[in-house]
Design an enzyme around this catalytic site. Structure first.
Site, short mmCIF file in Angstrom:
data_model
loop_
_atom_site.label_atom_id
_atom_site.label_comp_id
_atom_site.label_asym_id
_atom_site.label_seq_id
_atom_site.Cartn_x
_atom_site.Cartn_y
_atom_site.Cartn_z
N LYS A 188 -32.71 -18.96 -9.38
CA LYS A 188 -34.07 -18.58 -9.78
C LYS A 188 -34.31 -17.10 -9.51
O LYS A 188 -34.45 -16.31 -10.44
CB LYS A 188 -35.12 -19.43 -9.04
CG LYS A 188 -35.49 -20.73 -9.73
CD LYS A 188 -34.51 -21.84 -9.49
CE LYS A 188 -35.03 -23.16 -10.06
NZ LYS A 188 -34.08 -24.25 -9.86
N ASP A 207 -36.94 -25.89 1.74
CA ASP A 207 -36.24 -25.63 0.49
C ASP A 207 -37.05 -24.59 -0.28
O ASP A 207 -38.10 -24.91 -0.84
CB ASP A 207 -36.09 -26.93 -0.30
CG ASP A 207 -35.48 -26.72 -1.68
OD1 ASP A 207 -35.11 -25.57 -2.01
OD2 ASP A 207 -35.38 -27.71 -2.44
N TRP A 257 -37.84 -32.82 -6.10
CA TRP A 257 -36.83 -32.28 -5.18
C TRP A 257 -37.16 -32.64 -3.74
O TRP A 257 -36.25 -32.93 -2.95
CB TRP A 257 -36.71 -30.77 -5.37
CG TRP A 257 -36.42 -30.43 -6.80
CD1 TRP A 257 -37.22 -29.79 -7.69
CD2 TRP A 257 -35.24 -30.81 -7.54
NE1 TRP A 257 -36.62 -29.71 -8.93
CE2 TRP A 257 -35.40 -30.32 -8.86
CE3 TRP A 257 -34.07 -31.48 -7.21
CZ2 TRP A 257 -34.44 -30.52 -9.85
CZ3 TRP A 257 -33.10 -31.67 -8.20
CH2 TRP A 257 -33.30 -31.19 -9.49
#
Length: 356
Positions: A190, A166, A99
């Site tokens: 999440k 992030d 990511w």
């Protein structure tokens, strides 16, 4: 049989969140209508957004001068949108996984990117140390938790510039000094809500300093000005997010959640480290994620990996298979996962060891 949800995302949500969201699907705010069909302009839904913003600020101690936004597009859109809004000439990025590398790729479309360090040389199984962030960059970007590889940066870095982070997979799991950041963003699926909404915490006076023309929809200022209501927002995930935030407050807030998360992770890592068959993927304990515990069979037992996945699944351990880039196993210990599930996984590991 009780199922134990170790999926990496979309992932486990608290029973409080699921029940209240299910009720709202039938009858939202005693309107006699489903939340799936009400206007996002209604005063009842505006109250949901207002409370979600207020609770986010309360739980994370967000200082004055920051806006909380609920947007669509996931963290993947934020890879580009953050750079578009904040990268004027050059930015520094830390490469700690898939990511992070995707964020780097998108940022390069808008300016110079200095990758200050990378752990790609060891398949991202550690957090780089002793890197230098130049003082002349517009910002430093990093990914706090790496779901695939099981590494995590547990404290806000000390760098000479503002930061963007992030925090998709560990937001609300630990205290954060928001004042160090121009932007924090996180996909919800999440620790917050079902997929479909992305939370952004943006410093207001950091906006408007790039030279490029930014499309209206991709400009943070647009959404700040309209209170996340520039276009129809993802109503159901925002409502679910509010339920999660209310639940977090009811159990003592972020400090209490962090304490439980440390206990859960310590217990599982201890079982792995003491095992004769299993070993952790991340050698350095200080780099190990509290959210995603990655582990494999020791080399001499490698042939039993598939057997363990089948055995564990049959015992109710759901989502235990590791990502294809790492193999082995992954147990995601997000905030809503109870200690009971960690104990069940450890018992499952012990049973499998006894059989082999």
């Amino acid at each position: 049989m009780k199922k134990h949800n170790f999926y990496a995302g979309p992932s486990i949500l608290s029973p409080y969140t699921i029940q209240n969201t299910a009720d709202a699907v039938i009858n939202f705010a005693d309107m006699g209508l489903s939340i799936l069909e009400i206007s996002h302009r209604s005063k009842q839904f505006q109250a949901v957004v207002d409370e979600a913003v207020a609770l986010t600020k309360e739980l994370l101690n967000v200082p004055e001068g920051y806006s909380v936004l609920f947007l669509g597009g996931g963290a993947s859109l934020q890879f580009a949108m953050s750079a578009m809004n904040f990268l004027n000439k050059k930015a520094a990025y830390l490469d700690t996984g898939v990511w992070a590398s995707k964020a780097i790729k998108e940022a390069k479309l808008f300016g110079e990117v200095d990758v200050v360090a990378s752990s790609k040389d060891k398949n991202y199984n550690y957090i780089p140390k002793d890197y230098v962030v130049p003082a002349d960059v517009d910002y430093f970007h990093y990914t706090s938790n790496n779901t695939i590889y099981g590494t995590e940066i547990h404290k806000d870095p000390e760098v000479p510039v503002r930061m963007i982070c992030d925090m998709s997979s560990d937001i609300f799991s630990r205290p954060v000094d928001v004042s160090k950041y121009d932007l924090i963003y996180a996909g919800a699926q999440k620790n917050l809500a079902p997929s479909g909404v992305t939370i952004c915490i943006v410093k207001d006076d950091a906006l408007g300093h790039v030279d490029r023309v930014i499309p209206t929809m991709l400009k943070y200022q647009t959404h700040v000005d309209k209170g996340s209501m520039f276009n129809t927002p993802p109503v159901l995930p925002i409502f679910a997010a509010l339920q999660t935030l209310k639940y977090y407050k009811s159990i003592g807030g972020i400090e209490a959640i962090q304490k439980i998360n440390i206990e859960k992770a310590d217990k599982l890592y201890k079982a792995i480290d003491e095992s004769k068959m299993f070993q952790a993927c991340v050698p350095a304990k200080e780099d190990r994620s509290l959210m995603n515990v990655t582990f494999v069979m020791k080399p001499e037992y490698k042939e039993f990996e598939k057997d363990f996945i089948e055995f564990a699944t049959a015992q109710g351990m759901m989502g235990i298979k590791g990502h294809r880039d790492v193999g082995g196993f992954r147990a995601s210990l997000y905030n809503a996962l109870p200690m009971e599930s960690v104990d069940a996984l450890i018992e499952c590991m012990h049973e499998f060891e006894a059989k082999h």
